[in-house]
Design a protein around this motif. Structure first.
Motif, PDB file in Angstrom:
ATOM      1  N   UNK A 132      -5.882 -13.694   5.746  1.00 43.47           N
ATOM      2  CA  UNK A 132      -4.896 -13.212   6.842  1.00 43.47           C
ATOM      3  C   UNK A 132      -5.101 -11.955   7.669  1.00 43.47           C
ATOM      4  N   UNK A 133      -6.058 -11.238   7.272  1.00 41.18           N
ATOM      5  CA  UNK A 133      -6.475 -10.024   7.830  1.00 41.18           C
ATOM      6  C   UNK A 133      -6.906 -10.099   9.369  1.00 41.18           C
ATOM      7  N   UNK A 134      -7.474 -11.510   9.504  1.00 44.64           N
ATOM      8  CA  UNK A 134      -7.801 -11.678  10.932  1.00 44.64           C
ATOM      9  C   UNK A 134      -6.686 -11.845  12.015  1.00 44.64           C
ATOM     10  N   UNK A 135      -5.720 -12.797  11.467  1.00 50.12           N
ATOM     11  CA  UNK A 135      -4.551 -13.072  12.640  1.00 50.12           C
ATOM     12  C   UNK A 135      -3.653 -11.773  12.525  1.00 50.12           C
ATOM     13  N   UNK A 136      -3.463 -10.830  11.405  1.00 50.93           N
ATOM     14  CA  UNK A 136      -2.821  -9.701  11.516  1.00 50.93           C
ATOM     15  C   UNK A 136      -3.540  -8.702  12.264  1.00 50.93           C
ATOM     16  N   UNK A 137      -4.775  -8.677  12.275  1.00 47.25           N
ATOM     17  CA  UNK A 137      -5.413  -7.670  12.953  1.00 47.25           C
ATOM     18  C   UNK A 137      -5.585  -8.215  14.773  1.00 47.25           C
ATOM     19  N   UNK A 138      -5.439  -9.450  15.124  1.00 47.96           N
ATOM     20  CA  UNK A 138      -5.253  -9.730  16.298  1.00 47.96           C
ATOM     21  C   UNK A 138      -3.932  -9.331  16.695  1.00 47.96           C
ATOM     22  N   UNK A 139      -3.005  -9.452  16.147  1.00 44.66           N
ATOM     23  CA  UNK A 139      -1.607  -9.065  16.374  1.00 44.66           C
ATOM     24  C   UNK A 139      -1.562  -7.435  16.827  1.00 44.66           C
ATOM     25  N   UNK A 140      -2.253  -6.782  15.811  1.00 42.34           N
ATOM     26  CA  UNK A 140      -2.308  -5.190  15.804  1.00 42.34           C
ATOM     27  C   UNK A 140      -3.051  -4.855  17.040  1.00 42.34           C
ATOM     28  N   UNK A 141      -4.276  -5.334  17.058  1.00 42.93           N
ATOM     29  CA  UNK A 141      -4.941  -5.077  18.404  1.00 42.93           C
ATOM     30  C   UNK A 141      -4.250  -5.323  19.804  1.00 42.93           C
ATOM     31  N   UNK A 142      -3.712  -6.241  19.821  1.00 43.37           N
ATOM     32  CA  UNK A 142      -2.940  -6.716  21.096  1.00 43.37           C
ATOM     33  C   UNK A 142      -1.764  -5.585  21.310  1.00 43.37           C
ATOM     34  N   UNK A 143      -1.083  -5.167  20.271  1.00 45.60           N
ATOM     35  CA  UNK A 143      -0.207  -4.027  20.381  1.00 45.60           C
ATOM     36  C   UNK A 143      -0.761  -2.630  20.920  1.00 45.60           C
ATOM     37  N   UNK A 144      -2.064  -2.463  20.300  1.00 40.06           N
ATOM     38  CA  UNK A 144      -2.590  -1.168  20.467  1.00 40.06           C
ATOM     39  C   UNK A 144      -3.280  -1.169  21.756  1.00 40.06           C
ATOM     40  N   UNK A 145      -3.794  -2.272  22.455  1.00 40.40           N
ATOM     41  CA  UNK A 145      -4.225  -2.139  23.544  1.00 40.40           C
ATOM     42  C   UNK A 145      -3.167  -2.399  24.791  1.00 40.40           C
ATOM     43  N   UNK A 146      -2.089  -2.465  24.586  1.00 42.82           N
ATOM     44  CA  UNK A 146      -0.859  -2.472  25.556  1.00 42.82           C
ATOM     45  C   UNK A 146      -0.302  -0.960  25.632  1.00 42.82           C
ATOM     46  N   UNK A 147      -0.605  -0.144  24.649  1.00 44.87           N
ATOM     47  CA  UNK A 147      -0.273   1.352  24.873  1.00 44.87           C
ATOM     48  C   UNK A 147      -0.887   2.050  25.894  1.00 44.87           C
ATOM     49  N   UNK A 148      -0.099   2.997  26.297  1.00 46.11           N
ATOM     50  CA  UNK A 148      -0.800   4.081  27.330  1.00 46.11           C
ATOM     51  C   UNK A 148      -1.391   5.163  26.258  1.00 46.11           C
ATOM     52  N   UNK A 149      -2.400   5.949  26.634  1.00 47.36           N
ATOM     53  CA  UNK A 149      -2.797   7.131  25.860  1.00 47.36           C
ATOM     54  C   UNK A 149      -1.856   8.289  25.803  1.00 47.36           C
ATOM     55  N   UNK A 185      -9.235  -0.727  14.069  1.00 48.30           N
ATOM     56  CA  UNK A 185      -8.606  -1.958  13.723  1.00 48.30           C
ATOM     57  C   UNK A 185      -9.550  -3.155  13.630  1.00 48.30           C
ATOM     58  N   UNK A 186     -10.245  -3.342  14.622  1.00 46.34           N
ATOM     59  CA  UNK A 186     -11.347  -4.356  14.616  1.00 46.34           C
ATOM     60  C   UNK A 186     -12.190  -4.469  13.299  1.00 46.34           C
ATOM     61  N   UNK A 187     -12.881  -3.410  12.962  1.00 44.52           N
ATOM     62  CA  UNK A 187     -13.683  -3.088  12.087  1.00 44.52           C
ATOM     63  C   UNK A 187     -13.035  -3.434  10.513  1.00 44.52           C
ATOM     64  N   UNK A 188     -11.622  -2.979  10.490  1.00 43.57           N
ATOM     65  CA  UNK A 188     -10.887  -3.130   9.280  1.00 43.57           C
ATOM     66  C   UNK A 188     -10.609  -4.559   8.999  1.00 43.57           C
ATOM     67  N   UNK A 189     -10.306  -5.097  10.106  1.00 41.36           N
ATOM     68  CA  UNK A 189      -9.855  -6.547   9.989  1.00 41.36           C
ATOM     69  C   UNK A 189     -10.923  -7.627   9.512  1.00 41.36           C
ATOM     70  N   UNK A 190     -12.042  -7.238  10.064  1.00 45.89           N
ATOM     71  CA  UNK A 190     -13.266  -8.052   9.949  1.00 45.89           C
ATOM     72  C   UNK A 190     -13.897  -7.838   8.793  1.00 45.89           C
ATOM     73  N   UNK A 208     -12.145  -6.965   5.744  1.00 47.17           N
ATOM     74  CA  UNK A 208     -11.246  -7.180   4.960  1.00 47.17           C
ATOM     75  C   UNK A 208     -11.107  -8.910   4.855  1.00 47.17           C
ATOM     76  N   UNK A 209     -11.272  -9.626   6.201  1.00 51.05           N
ATOM     77  CA  UNK A 209     -11.297 -11.119   6.082  1.00 51.05           C
ATOM     78  C   UNK A 209     -12.579 -11.566   5.099  1.00 51.05           C
ATOM     79  N   UNK A 210     -13.696 -10.802   5.366  1.00 45.60           N
ATOM     80  CA  UNK A 210     -15.100 -11.115   4.987  1.00 45.60           C
ATOM     81  C   UNK A 210     -15.000 -11.124   3.667  1.00 45.60           C
ATOM     82  N   UNK A 211     -14.477 -10.651   2.851  1.00 45.87           N
ATOM     83  CA  UNK A 211     -14.120 -10.649   1.200  1.00 45.87           C
ATOM     84  C   UNK A 211     -13.647 -11.988   0.826  1.00 45.87           C
TER      85      UNK A 211
END
Length: 446
Positions: A192-209, A89-94, A96-99
């Motif tokens: 907009x990929x940057x703020x969307x990516x931060x939201x998604x990263x927050x959700x994923x990091x709060x998950x358990x494996x 998600x980090x790579x994808x967001x960065x 996309x935003x770079x475009x």
């Protein structure tokens, strides 16, 4: 989602789908803004050549997506789904935003399309690890009676992401002047990929494996070389996934991603008209998928997929034959029937079938290899069809392309075992097996 699904399963579904949403939000913007992007990044003295170049860049992930799938799948099967998907998600967001930050061809010349190519290559690399990982994450967190319904939100999120990107682009295009759109308006959606990516990263990091992967670790059963083991023990299932995915991915790219440009450039419709008809089809598609997924939890995966595949074969030629002469309402109905109902019916149980074909220790790798093989043929569709129509002079090229891909999928489907827990003797997601038996048994879960 559904009240019958545990909160952890719903959270995993959201976490798995959000990266997919971001990826297709970008694709929606890229597809809707294709003509504008061609003007910004390429020499527009030849509009057809510029558009071909734009779609050629759009298809670039075909090069790096399989490589990304291999790399991230290896980590996903060795260190877990959660950590791998966070990195993806980090790579994808960065990327996309770079475009949205690249200067135009008028400003920096040939360096502009080169930077666009680099951004798209990184996007493709990261996207290669997204779909398989998200599907595995959701499936391994879902209760067996609701598994296909919950996993179906993965492909459904592609529709919602594509629609959101297209509608957002439409809104921006109507909020600014044509000159402002070319100068800076088209960039907003990518940024907009940057703020969307931060939201998604927050959700994923709060998950358990997932429990399935944690059990592998506890039993010291994690694959030391997932790719080698997948090819050695699951090669047939990899080809099955590629085969049944081909028709879905090609129909999706052609009917829902490429058709808006086809309507504008080949049939002369306005951007507004093409967006209206395609949006209807996308909404139908995104809603039909979880419905079909839920039904497949009750009656099995294959019946829904047979119905969807046959419906696509029956509808594809009438749809493209009627497009040039039909009214806008007729075009909307045809797109919704082919790219909405038929494709949605097929897609609903499809992704769950993929993950159910593989044991846990190589599930990420198996799905990733098979799915990315199909993407090689499908993501190039806009470029190939733009070229074929220009060379052959026939508006039926998209129909032939879809028909051939769906025919391959239908033939492959006959070789795929039914994987729904209610239709099989055991559900190895819930009852793990170890060793060679779990790896070799067709349709096994571990």
């Amino acid at each position: 989602m559904t009240a019958s699904a545990p909160p952890a399963s719903r959270k995993s579904s959201i976490a798995g789908a959000i990266g997919n949403f971001i990826e297709w939000f970008d694709y929606g913007i890229y597809g809707f803004m294709a003509v504008t992007i061609a003007e910004v990044f390429f020499d527009d003295s030849n509009p057809t050549a510029a558009l071909l170049a734009t779609f050629g860049v759009f298809a670039l992930p075909v090069i790096t997506r399989p490589l990304g799938g291999i790399v991230f799948a290896r980590y996903g099967d060795r260190i877990g789904r959660k950590k791998t998907l966070a990195l993806v998600l980090i790579l994808m967001s960065l990327s996309t935003a770079s475009i949205g930050m690249i200067p135009s061809y008028a400003s920096i010349g040939v360096l502009a399309p080169i930077l666009l190519v680099v951004a798209r290559i990184v996007q493709g690399f990261s996207a290669g690890g997204e779909y398989a990982g998200g599907a595995a994450l959701i499936a391994e967190s879902a209760p067996p009676p609701r598994r296909a319904f919950l996993v179906s939100w993965m492909p459904s999120s592609t529709g919602f992401g594509l629609l959101a990107g297209s509608l957002f682009s439409f809104a921006v295009a109507h909020a600014v002047t044509p000159d402002q759109l070319t100068q800076w308006g088209w960039r907003i959606g990518f940024l907009l990929a940057l703020p969307l990516g931060l939201i998604g990263l927050y959700i994923r990091l709060r998950l358990e494996e997932t429990q399935a992967f944690r059990q592998l670790v506890a039993d010291d059963e994690v694959a030391s070389s997932p790719l080698r083991e997948t090819l050695r023990t699951q090669g047939a299932n990899v080809l099955r996934v590629a085969g049944i995915a081909l028709g879905q991915t090609v129909c999706y790219y052609v009917v829902l991603v490429y058709t808006p440009t086809f309507l504008r450039t080949e049939l002369g419709y306005s951007p507004d008209d093409s967006l209206i008809t395609t949006s209807i089809a996308i909404v139908t598609y995104a809603v039909a998928i979880p419905i079909a997924g839920g039904i497949s939890d009750r009656i099995g995966r294959k019946p829904l997929m047979y119905v969807g595949a046959i419906a696509m074969l029956v509808l594809v030629f009438p749809a493209f034959l009627l497009l040039p002469s039909g009214t806008l309402a007729v075009i909307g109905v045809l797109q919704a029937a082919l790219g909405g109902l038929a494709l949605g019916c097929y897609t609903g149980p499809l992704v769950c079938t993929w993950v159910e074909l593989f044991p846990t220790r190589v599930r990420y790798s198996g799905v990733s290899l098979g799915f990315n093989l199909s993407v090689i043929a499908s993501v190039s569709s806009p470029f190939i069809l733009t070229w074929l129509i220009d060379v052959a002079g026939s508006d039926l090229m998209p129909a032939w392309y879809i028909f051939a891909a769906v025919a391959v999928s239908l033939a492959t489907l006959f070789t795929v075992p039914e994987t729904a827990p209610r239709k099989t003797a055991t559900d190895a997601f819930a009852a793990p097996a170890t060793g060679a038996e779990s790896e070799l048994r067709p349709g096994a879960y571990a």
